[in-house]
Design an enzyme around this catalytic site. Structure first.
Site, mmCIF file in Angstrom:
data_model
loop_
_atom_site.group_PDB
_atom_site.id
_atom_site.type_symbol
_atom_site.label_atom_id
_atom_site.label_comp_id
_atom_site.label_asym_id
_atom_site.label_seq_id
_atom_site.Cartn_x
_atom_site.Cartn_y
_atom_site.Cartn_z
ATOM 1 N N HIS A 22 -8.753 -11.530 -8.539
ATOM 2 C CA HIS A 22 -8.221 -10.645 -7.492
ATOM 3 C C HIS A 22 -9.381 -10.109 -6.644
ATOM 4 O O HIS A 22 -10.469 -9.871 -7.164
ATOM 5 C CB HIS A 22 -7.458 -9.486 -8.142
ATOM 6 C CG HIS A 22 -6.603 -8.721 -7.179
ATOM 7 N ND1 HIS A 22 -7.108 -7.724 -6.378
ATOM 8 C CD2 HIS A 22 -5.275 -8.811 -6.893
ATOM 9 C CE1 HIS A 22 -6.129 -7.240 -5.630
ATOM 10 N NE2 HIS A 22 -5.007 -7.878 -5.926
ATOM 11 N N TYR A 62 0.850 -1.185 0.000
ATOM 12 C CA TYR A 62 0.000 0.000 0.000
ATOM 13 C C TYR A 62 0.892 1.243 0.000
ATOM 14 O O TYR A 62 1.950 1.269 0.629
ATOM 15 C CB TYR A 62 -0.903 0.022 1.233
ATOM 16 C CG TYR A 62 -1.906 -1.107 1.292
ATOM 17 C CD1 TYR A 62 -2.832 -1.292 0.275
ATOM 18 C CD2 TYR A 62 -1.943 -1.977 2.377
ATOM 19 C CE1 TYR A 62 -3.774 -2.318 0.339
ATOM 20 C CE2 TYR A 62 -2.876 -3.010 2.454
ATOM 21 C CZ TYR A 62 -3.786 -3.175 1.427
ATOM 22 O OH TYR A 62 -4.709 -4.191 1.486
#
Length: 224
Positions: free
Chosen positions: A188, A68
């Site tokens: 995903h 992230y």
């Protein structure tokens, strides 16, 4: 190169730390930091997945693509965020599938350390990223290193479950010996693709069914 990393990984990956790709990645990060750029995760957490899940404890591998890139999020475990940080959309869908699959309530936070401590190796293909710039470190040398990590797990262990979510992760199946490991594939968990096969995949229960069948303790997927 002397890398500060958990002892079992340091031994088994010894030759990889002297490879040009690894040294290139380390040099690149040092250069960017010297230029005043912010790198995530913090230096002491770059190898958090390795330090939290020793090599001999690895039962499950979940492969992410990139840390992230927002403040306070990344801490070296793929899909996981630090305590106090709201779970990002992909993690929200992971928790949604966990609840639908196992009945475990959606956790009150997005820190997956408890999974890692039980043998769920939460590896990103790139171990670092520049703040605010997704995939900014995808070509600095991490990929050959993390590919070698995946292949080492495949070669030197047996009966590991590899959870490959999304096209990028599934391309890594070429590194894995499917004769002695279980590979589970799905879309995903991103909101863009979760409804195309991630939600409903039942990977959490399938993982534990396989581990129990092999005489291995299952994962407690609850996060308190």
């Amino acid at each position: 190169m002397d890398v500060k990393i958990e002892a079992s990984w340091k031994t088994i990956l010894k030759s990889e730390f002297n490879q040009p790709c690894f040294e290139q990645a380390a040099f690149h990060i040092k250069t960017e930091k010297a230029q005043g750029k912010t790198i995530y995760p913090p230096g002491n957490l770059i190898f958090n997945a390795f330090n939290t899940t020793p090599f001999d404890k690895v039962k499950v591998v979940i492969l992410g693509q990139d840390p992230y890139h927002g403040p306070g999020q990344a801490h070296g475990l793929c899909f996981s965020v630090q305590l106090g940080v709201p779970p990002p959309p992909s993690l929200v869908n992971i928790f949604k599938e966990l609840q639908n699959d196992t009945g475990i309530p959606v956790p009150p936070h997005g820190n997956l350390t408890h999974w890692a401590e039980q043998g769920v190796f939460l590896l990103n293909a790139s171990l670092t990223v520049r703040a605010g710039e997704p995939m900014s470190h995808s070509k600095i040398g991490w990929a050959p290193f993390t590919d070698a990590v995946i292949k080492t797990i495949s070669d030197k262990k047996e009966h590991v479950v590899f959870l490959l979510w999304g096209k990028f992760a599934q391309e890594k199946s070429a590194l894995i010996n499917q004769a002695k490991h279980l590979i589970l594939r799905a879309a995903h968990p991103s909101p863009l693709s979760a409804h195309a096969g991630f939600l409903g995949c039942k990977h959490f229960s399938k993982t534990n069914e396989y581990l129990v069948k092999q005489g291995i303790d299952p994962i407690d997927w609850r996060l308190s």
